[in-house]
Design a protein around this motif. Sequence first.
Motif, short mmCIF file in Angstrom:
data_model
loop_
_atom_site.label_atom_id
_atom_site.label_comp_id
_atom_site.label_asym_id
_atom_site.label_seq_id
_atom_site.Cartn_x
_atom_site.Cartn_y
_atom_site.Cartn_z
N ALA A 213 0.81 -1.14 0.13
CA ALA A 213 -0.17 -0.15 -0.01
C ALA A 213 0.74 1.33 0.13
N PHE A 214 -0.01 2.48 -1.24
CA PHE A 214 0.81 3.67 -0.57
C PHE A 214 0.06 3.90 0.72
N SER A 215 0.99 5.94 1.06
CA SER A 215 0.62 6.10 2.75
C SER A 215 -0.38 6.93 1.70
N PRO A 216 -1.28 7.79 1.97
CA PRO A 216 -2.15 8.93 1.52
C PRO A 216 -1.61 9.90 0.72
N ASP A 217 0.17 9.96 1.57
CA ASP A 217 0.58 11.30 0.82
C ASP A 217 1.50 10.64 -0.11
N GLY A 218 1.65 10.09 -0.81
CA GLY A 218 2.72 8.80 -0.91
C GLY A 218 3.76 8.65 -1.40
N ASP A 262 -4.91 8.71 7.44
CA ASP A 262 -4.40 9.71 7.54
C ASP A 262 -2.99 9.65 7.89
N GLY A 263 -2.13 8.30 7.53
CA GLY A 263 -0.78 7.33 7.61
C GLY A 263 -0.22 7.42 8.45
N ARG A 264 -0.81 7.61 9.64
CA ARG A 264 -0.18 7.52 10.77
C ARG A 264 -0.28 6.22 11.24
N ASP A 289 5.68 11.85 5.28
CA ASP A 289 5.61 12.90 5.43
C ASP A 289 5.03 14.11 6.01
N SER A 290 3.00 13.86 5.28
CA SER A 290 2.47 14.81 5.80
C SER A 290 2.13 15.01 7.67
N ALA A 291 3.14 13.35 7.59
CA ALA A 291 2.38 13.18 9.22
C ALA A 291 2.87 12.73 10.12
N GLY A 294 3.20 16.51 11.77
CA GLY A 294 2.17 16.84 13.47
C GLY A 294 3.06 16.68 14.54
N GLN A 295 4.39 15.76 13.83
CA GLN A 295 5.33 15.20 15.77
C GLN A 295 6.45 16.32 15.85
N LYS A 296 6.45 16.85 14.35
CA LYS A 296 7.54 17.69 15.09
C LYS A 296 8.10 18.88 15.84
N GLY A 297 8.77 19.15 16.69
CA GLY A 297 8.53 20.21 18.48
C GLY A 297 7.69 19.83 19.63
#
Length: 359
Positions: A213-218, A262-264, A289-291, A294-297
């Motif tokens: 499967a691909f993640s939603p953001d590819g 959400d790709g997580r 990458d898109s998910a 949201g975890q950075k910082g």
Amino acid sequence: MRPFRPAAAVPGIAASALLLWPGATPARADESGRDTPSGFTVEDSRIKESSGLAASRTHPGVYWTHNDSGDGPYAYAVDSRTGRTVARVTLDGVDARDVEAISIGPDGNVYLGDIGDNLGGTWPDVRIYRFPEPKELTGDITVTPTTYTVRYEDGPRDAESLMVHPRTGRVYIVSKKQSGKGALYEAPERLATSGVNTFRRVADIDVWATDGAFSPDGTRLVVRGYFDARVYRWENGRPVKELGRPVVPLQRQGESVAFTPDGRTLMYGSEGADSKVVPIELSDELLPDSAAKGQKGDGKDKGGTGQAAGADPAGDGRTLTIGAGALAVVAALGLGLRWLFRRRADDAKGTGTGTGTGT
């Protein structure tokens, strides 16, 4: 597909039961308040050989699945909140041979891969069927799909993994070999309904692949096998780097995998009546990458090691966890080894030291 023979892979089962892979944790509620998906049991008695899984783009909480060979040209929409089928789609005019994979493209179409080959890779061509995801999911729905004929540039082969890239719409297939030396095949930029679509080999995939499967953001590609999986970084139409091996739950016959919308999280499915779909939350580089943004910082140490289900969340993330099924396997292994050693010891006693075989 042929039934998986677990006896031939007991060492792999034991290893899967005992080892933890970096970058993944069991899905559960997190401290940020973000909802994480729950697993579910497929309640429909008609679904006995669930062999593919894809998250709906139109209907939140719904996953598409299908049976392996022998069922017919059907796709089932299952509500993950209840495990119940909310619609069954019949593909009119289709003589299904060995349906093994399902994916949803950016065009809102469902792609059903009749790409398995129970003859060991001898069919000269296979089929992909495409139909629009229904706007309403109620009862039995009949559609007339678009049919594509597929061949591989290097000859027939067995495959169970079909993925449509969520940005480009390009279709990919991963071949299946027990040795694990499979390959990624790329479709032409646009599939044609007339003639044959030749898929080109573009990369090696070292997994005994049962789904992908691909993640939603590819930006990520996951390929799973019965006991392991790989996550790859995807760039410019290719898997450019293997990022790690996410946790793969011990399942009856692990046949499918899908990203949540959400790709997580990865959702792992299995064949069998009342099969369970198990969520495993991703972290670190395995996150798309898109998910990951949201975890950075957030100031938390993401570590690099996942926890198997039931592990102590306050531990160091390397807690050894063995589920009931794994315990049964380990116990059986222990009893078998004990019997073997005792048998050898009895043989040695019976033979005596004078034969030269004693110690």
